[in-house]
Design a protein around this motif. Structure first.
Motif, PDB file in Angstrom:
ATOM      1  N   ALA A 126       7.648  -2.615   2.134  1.00  0.00           N
ATOM      2  CA  ALA A 126       6.301  -2.148   1.786  1.00  0.00           C
ATOM      3  C   ALA A 126       5.250  -3.061   2.402  1.00  0.00           C
ATOM      4  N   PRO A 127       4.627  -2.674   3.511  1.00  0.00           N
ATOM      5  CA  PRO A 127       3.585  -3.504   4.127  1.00  0.00           C
ATOM      6  C   PRO A 127       2.337  -3.558   3.254  1.00  0.00           C
ATOM      7  N   CYS A 128       1.608  -4.657   3.381  1.00  0.00           N
ATOM      8  CA  CYS A 128       0.408  -4.883   2.565  1.00  0.00           C
ATOM      9  C   CYS A 128      -0.852  -4.370   3.275  1.00  0.00           C
ATOM     10  N   LYS A 129      -0.699  -3.235   3.935  1.00  0.00           N
ATOM     11  CA  LYS A 129      -1.829  -2.633   4.639  1.00  0.00           C
ATOM     12  C   LYS A 129      -1.465  -1.188   4.931  1.00  0.00           C
ATOM     13  N   ASP A 130      -2.441  -0.300   4.882  1.00  0.00           N
ATOM     14  CA  ASP A 130      -2.192   1.081   5.287  1.00  0.00           C
ATOM     15  C   ASP A 130      -1.934   1.113   6.792  1.00  0.00           C
ATOM     16  N   ILE A 131      -0.851   1.761   7.197  1.00  0.00           N
ATOM     17  CA  ILE A 131      -0.457   1.801   8.602  1.00  0.00           C
ATOM     18  C   ILE A 131      -0.945   3.124   9.198  1.00  0.00           C
ATOM     19  N   GLN A 132      -1.957   3.022  10.082  1.00  0.00           N
ATOM     20  CA  GLN A 132      -2.497   4.213  10.723  1.00  0.00           C
ATOM     21  C   GLN A 132      -1.950   4.380  12.147  1.00  0.00           C
ATOM     22  N   HIS A 133      -1.628   3.244  12.791  1.00  0.00           N
ATOM     23  CA  HIS A 133      -1.097   3.304  14.149  1.00  0.00           C
ATOM     24  C   HIS A 133      -0.250   2.061  14.373  1.00  0.00           C
ATOM     25  N   ARG A 134       0.401   1.984  15.522  1.00  0.00           N
ATOM     26  CA  ARG A 134       1.341   0.896  15.772  1.00  0.00           C
ATOM     27  C   ARG A 134       0.688  -0.479  15.714  1.00  0.00           C
ATOM     28  N   GLY A 135      -0.544  -0.547  16.078  1.00  0.00           N
ATOM     29  CA  GLY A 135      -1.235  -1.835  16.050  1.00  0.00           C
ATOM     30  C   GLY A 135      -1.355  -2.400  14.650  1.00  0.00           C
ATOM     31  N   ASP A 136      -1.347  -1.501  13.641  1.00  0.00           N
ATOM     32  CA  ASP A 136      -1.465  -1.966  12.256  1.00  0.00           C
ATOM     33  C   ASP A 136      -0.200  -2.652  11.758  1.00  0.00           C
ATOM     34  N   THR A 137       0.879  -2.561  12.507  1.00  0.00           N
ATOM     35  CA  THR A 137       2.120  -3.205  12.075  1.00  0.00           C
ATOM     36  C   THR A 137       2.161  -4.684  12.434  1.00  0.00           C
ATOM     37  N   LEU A 138       1.122  -5.164  13.130  1.00  0.00           N
ATOM     38  CA  LEU A 138       1.107  -6.551  13.587  1.00  0.00           C
ATOM     39  C   LEU A 138       0.274  -7.425  12.657  1.00  0.00           C
ATOM     40  N   ASN A 139       0.671  -8.683  12.538  1.00  0.00           N
ATOM     41  CA  ASN A 139      -0.132  -9.722  11.882  1.00  0.00           C
ATOM     42  C   ASN A 139      -0.466  -9.394  10.423  1.00  0.00           C
ATOM     43  N   LEU A 140       0.504  -8.958   9.681  1.00  0.00           N
ATOM     44  CA  LEU A 140       0.260  -8.694   8.266  1.00  0.00           C
ATOM     45  C   LEU A 140       1.517  -9.009   7.461  1.00  0.00           C
ATOM     46  N   ARG A 182       0.829  -1.214   0.000  1.00  0.00           N
ATOM     47  CA  ARG A 182       0.000   0.000   0.000  1.00  0.00           C
ATOM     48  C   ARG A 182       0.857   1.255   0.000  1.00  0.00           C
ATOM     49  N   ASN A 183       2.005   1.148   0.663  1.00  0.00           N
ATOM     50  CA  ASN A 183       2.905   2.298   0.682  1.00  0.00           C
ATOM     51  C   ASN A 183       4.307   1.798   1.002  1.00  0.00           C
ATOM     52  N   VAL A 184       5.288   2.669   0.819  1.00  0.00           N
ATOM     53  CA  VAL A 184       6.674   2.339   1.164  1.00  0.00           C
ATOM     54  C   VAL A 184       6.917   2.846   2.576  1.00  0.00           C
ATOM     55  N   ARG A 185       7.154   1.941   3.485  1.00  0.00           N
ATOM     56  CA  ARG A 185       7.330   2.311   4.892  1.00  0.00           C
ATOM     57  C   ARG A 185       8.762   2.773   5.164  1.00  0.00           C
ATOM     58  N   ASP A 186       9.744   2.033   4.586  1.00  0.00           N
ATOM     59  CA  ASP A 186      11.152   2.355   4.805  1.00  0.00           C
ATOM     60  C   ASP A 186      11.912   2.182   3.500  1.00  0.00           C
ATOM     61  N   VAL A 187      12.966   2.986   3.341  1.00  0.00           N
ATOM     62  CA  VAL A 187      13.869   2.894   2.189  1.00  0.00           C
ATOM     63  C   VAL A 187      15.293   2.817   2.721  1.00  0.00           C
ATOM     64  N   VAL A 188      16.029   1.807   2.268  1.00  0.00           N
ATOM     65  CA  VAL A 188      17.435   1.664   2.644  1.00  0.00           C
ATOM     66  C   VAL A 188      18.272   1.776   1.379  1.00  0.00           C
ATOM     67  N   ILE A 189      19.135   2.791   1.336  1.00  0.00           N
ATOM     68  CA  ILE A 189      19.963   3.035   0.156  1.00  0.00           C
ATOM     69  C   ILE A 189      21.397   2.633   0.465  1.00  0.00           C
ATOM     70  N   ASN A 190      21.902   1.701  -0.304  1.00  0.00           N
ATOM     71  CA  ASN A 190      23.307   1.337  -0.257  1.00  0.00           C
ATOM     72  C   ASN A 190      23.983   1.769  -1.555  1.00  0.00           C
ATOM     73  N   GLU A 191      25.265   1.450  -1.680  1.00  0.00           N
ATOM     74  CA  GLU A 191      26.009   1.917  -2.855  1.00  0.00           C
ATOM     75  C   GLU A 191      25.385   1.433  -4.157  1.00  0.00           C
ATOM     76  N   ASN A 192      24.923   0.179  -4.204  1.00  0.00           N
ATOM     77  CA  ASN A 192      24.402  -0.350  -5.463  1.00  0.00           C
ATOM     78  C   ASN A 192      23.026  -1.005  -5.337  1.00  0.00           C
ATOM     79  N   THR A 193      22.308  -0.740  -4.265  1.00  0.00           N
ATOM     80  CA  THR A 193      20.935  -1.223  -4.135  1.00  0.00           C
ATOM     81  C   THR A 193      20.073  -0.186  -3.433  1.00  0.00           C
ATOM     82  N   VAL A 194      18.811  -0.190  -3.793  1.00  0.00           N
ATOM     83  CA  VAL A 194      17.782   0.545  -3.066  1.00  0.00           C
ATOM     84  C   VAL A 194      16.741  -0.481  -2.639  1.00  0.00           C
ATOM     85  N   THR A 195      16.512  -0.602  -1.338  1.00  0.00           N
ATOM     86  CA  THR A 195      15.607  -1.625  -0.817  1.00  0.00           C
ATOM     87  C   THR A 195      14.396  -0.949  -0.188  1.00  0.00           C
TER      88      THR A 195
END
Length: 770
Positions: free
Chosen positions: A36-50, A20-33
């Motif tokens: 992306a969770p499969c749910k819209d994150i509205q609060h901390r509880g939404d980070t569980l069980n998905l 649904r969105n990009v939560r974190d981006v990690v940039i290294n010299e030759n990769t961008v990682t």
């Protein structure tokens, strides 16, 4: 594979999860990682069980973006993997709160964080994009996992390739599973499955999975191309390029450039046919009959029954039909012929080699350790395990004995009927090996030919293929029928294969199954002898032309000699293919990408960059074809016509639509008796419809592909300035279509039926006043 039920619903039993969105981006010299969770994150509880998907972007070479996405990273990596360039380059990246941008050459990737979206651009043009459903993990009804990729298809965008496919040339609307099968040329199955497609928008996509890849091309979702694999990870490369030619150059840089075939392989190949009765007397009769009729012949091919029935392969001549094979081969080679024999990767139970192969572990096994066998094709046959180095050495040892005897090449038939209920020596996954087996099989044989004959002499006649097999030319189109419809489907297959990275392609002239009418055979002769490689071959009947009618003899001789004269031009196209990956026989859109009318043409093609061929595929002798804008010259009649339109004309059997585009220089040879001669000496550079202030160029090579001379020409008003680099060579320049000229600053000038000829020696600067 389809996962949805129309636009709104998911098929019963499937669960589709996508970011649904990009939560974190990690940039290294030759990769961008991207995480992306499969749910819209509205609060901390939404980070569980998905579930969450991880998407990694990198670049193995300029203008190529690697996309890798996974659900669970801990899945064991299985072999084999395509042998591709995969050293990652440093990335240029920009980032802010809303987006991350990375660049590779002229290709840019814009990653929108919320909502999730990735857009690929080249210069100022959007190539394609991944929307929120464009990366997905899917759980099936049996709890199996799939990974799916989707790319948006723009208005007016066409997709091509996916190997040698006999279905419509434009792949939009088709469902394609890349799984090698022996299905002939009249079905959706293919001998050569390549999970790579090319877009007329200037990019290609290689799905980097040897196993079955399921493509839904503007079919399940009509505005998207979709590809899916079973498992927890999917990986693909988006390959850019300023033109479709550039995309193929980048693709073959990634997967391997084609080898340069020997010049003799361009000549006419004649075979015994498949199930016909033959022995040395039959072969000699055919060969001498071609010579008596002045038909140039380069290669004689012995098909399956050079070995004893029920014993394929034992790699031994059937002594009943060929009691003195070494002496016979010497007699044939003394006539100037090269020799090819049929082989496959199977060992029948009756073969004297079966016990040896089984005892030494050279054949594929069942899980319980038994040799895998079946009766389809050969009774009790086993399959050689080319993941076993000892098996490869053993197999090559048998072939080497044939090379020592005088054989020059092998027809590497089959390689598609590869079982999946087997165990490989190196532990390879049978699903991933099913297609990849064709690559290993042909590589083993081709490498042996290079080692024993030298790099300039190696050539196979292969039916099956996988990604990278373009490095081992030549490939032919398999079992076609003796009909005009099959002639057309064969051409579609060849054009699709050429847009999958393959430079050379052949087909059975007149059709393999059944026997063509004299009319069809003569029309197919013109097509076959204006393909990169040319072979007369059939199933249950001979293919020597005099068995059709006497006019077929004239047609065979006419086009064989024409092709031999074209060899300096054709071999320069081979050198181009070897260096760039641009095929010798190519669809119109590769040369005329700017003309949308060419994007759907599948009954005509370019042979090299200048020669248009439109085979006649009807009993009425009607040639219907499209000429792009410009002045076009018919090669045989020298008639000049205006392009930008469709044309329809009647042709006899000694002609067809064969046109040279404007501003072309063709290097034409002096020898029509054989394809392998000194191309550079006594060559004629034919100049066609030079346009003001546009430079035309050409080069000529020796038979090993080394450039021996070049020519550049520029026309300005009524004069042509020419520079040649032809040290120590005698040659001519022909101004096609001119009856006379005012003057030439060098050389001897004479007129011919085809134009004004200037005869020269050595390197020259030449000014011609028209």
């Amino acid at each position: 594979m389809k996962f949805t039920d129309g636009f709104w619903l998911t098929k019963e039993g499937f669960d589709i999860q996508h970011p649904r969105n990009v939560r974190d981006v990690v940039i290294n010299e030759n990769t961008v990682t991207l995480y992306a969770p499969c749910k819209d994150i509205q609060h901390r509880g939404d980070t569980l069980n998905l579930p969450s998907l991880t998407i990694q972007l990198s670049s193995p070479m300029k203008n190529v973006i690697k996309v890798k996405a996974w659900h669970h990273k801990g899945t064991r990596t299985q072999s084999p993997e395509f042998d591709i360039k995969n050293e990652l380059l440093p990335l240029e990246c920009e980032q802010n709160e809303e987006q991350t941008i990375l660049n590779s050459g002229n290709v840019s990737v814009n990653i929108q964080h919320k909502p999730f979206k990735i857009t690929f651009t080249q210069g100022n043009q959007v190539l394609t994009s991944i929307d929120s459903k464009g990366v997905a993990w899917i759980k099936g009804p049996e709890k199996e996992s799939y990974m799916r990729g989707q790319l948006n298809i723009g208005v007016g965008e066409y997709l091509y390739g996916l190997g040698e496919r006999f279905t419509p040339f434009v792949k939009n609307g088709q469902i394609v599973d890349t799984w090698n099968e022996d299905g002939g040329t009249s079905s959706e199955q293919s001998y050569k499955n390549i999970p790579f497609f090319l877009s007329n928008k200037g990019y290609g996509v290689l799905v980097n999975h040897p196993e079955k890849v399921s493509f839904e091309i503007a079919s399940e979702a009509v505005s998207k191309t979709q590809f899916s694999v079973e498992g927890e990870c999917i990986e693909y490369f988006l390959i850019g390029g300023e033109t479709p030619k550039d995309v193929l150059t980048n693709y073959t840089e990634l997967t391997g450039k084609p080898a340069l075939p020997p010049a003799w392989s361009y000549g006419l190949w004649l075979t015994t046919s498949f199930t016909t009765d033959y022995n040395e007397e039959t072969v000699t009769h055919f060969v001498d009959g071609m010579a008596e009729r002045d038909i140039p012949l380069s290669v004689f091919h012995f098909d399956c029954f050079w070995m004893k029935e029920f014993e394929w392969c034992n790699f031994e001549w059937d002594k009943d039909a060929f009691p003195e094979p070494e002496a016979m081969l010497k007699r044939l080679k003394d006539k100037g012929l090269k020799i090819c024999v049929w082989i496959n990767p199977y060992i029948a139970e009756k073969s004297k080699l079966f016990d040896e192969a089984a005892e030494n572990g050279y054949l594929l096994k069942k899980a319980n350790g038994d040799v895998w066998q079946w009766d389809l094709w050969q009774a009790g046959m086993g399959v050689v395990d080319f993941t076993n180095p000892a098996a490869c050495e053993w197999y090559c040892g048998k072939l080497k004995g044939l090379l020592d005897m005088g054989v020059d090449s092998f027809k590497t038939d089959f390689g598609e009927r590869i079982p999946i209920d087997v165990v490989y020596y190196d532990g390879s996954d049978p699903q991933r090996m099913h297609n990849y087996y064709a690559y290993l099989y042909n590589k083993v044989v081709f490498d042996l030919l290079e080692e024993e004959k030298g790099k300039q002499e190696a050539v196979v006649f292969a039916r099956s293929a996988a990604v990278g097999s373009q490095q081992f030319p030549v490939h032919w189109g398999g079992d076609c029928n003796a009909t005009y419809e099959s002639m057309a489907e064969s051409l579609r297959g060849g054009l699709s294969l050429s847009l999958s990275g393959f430079g050379y392609w052949s087909h059975d002239i007149g059709g393999f199954e059944n026997t063509a009418s004299p009319d069809l055979f003569k029309r197919w002769l013109a097509f076959g002898l204006l393909s990169s490689h040319s072979r007369l071959h059939g199933s249950s009947s001979y293919r020597v032309p005099w068995l059709f009618d006497e006019e077929a003899v004239d047609v065979t001789k006419h086009f064989s000699k024409l092709k031999n004269r074209l060899m300096p031009y054709l071999y320069s196209a081979s050198v181009e293919n070897h260096n760039t990956g641009v095929p010798v026989m190519r669809p119109m859109l590769l040369e005329f990408a700017e003309d949308p009318n060419t994007h759907v043409l599948d009954r005509q093609y370019m042979l090299g960059n200048s020669l248009l061929v439109a085979p006649i595929m009807n009993e009425e002798g009607v040639g219907s074809y499209y000429l792009p804008q410009g002045k076009w010259t018919h090669y045989l009649t020298k008639e000049v016509v205006d392009g930008g339109t469709w044309r329809t004309e009647n042709y006899d059997y000694l002609s067809l639509p064969l046109f040279i585009k404007e501003n072309s220089i063709l290097a034409i040879g002096h020898d029509d008796d054989r394809p392998d001669y000194e191309f550079a000496n006594n060559v004629t550079f034919e100049l066609y419809q030079l346009q003001d202030n546009q430079q035309a160029t050409a080069f000529v090579t020796d038979i090993n592909g080394n450039i021996k001379g070049e020519i550049k020409a520029v026309k300005q008003n009524n004069s042509i300035h020419i520079e040649t680099s032809m040290e120590g060579l005698t040659y001519s320049i022909l101004l096609a279509g001119y009856e006379n000229i005012a003057s030439a600053s060098a050389g001897e000038v004479d007129s011919s039926r085809d134009g004004v000829r200037v005869n020269l020696n050595g390197s020259q600067k030449l000014d011609i006043t028209l």
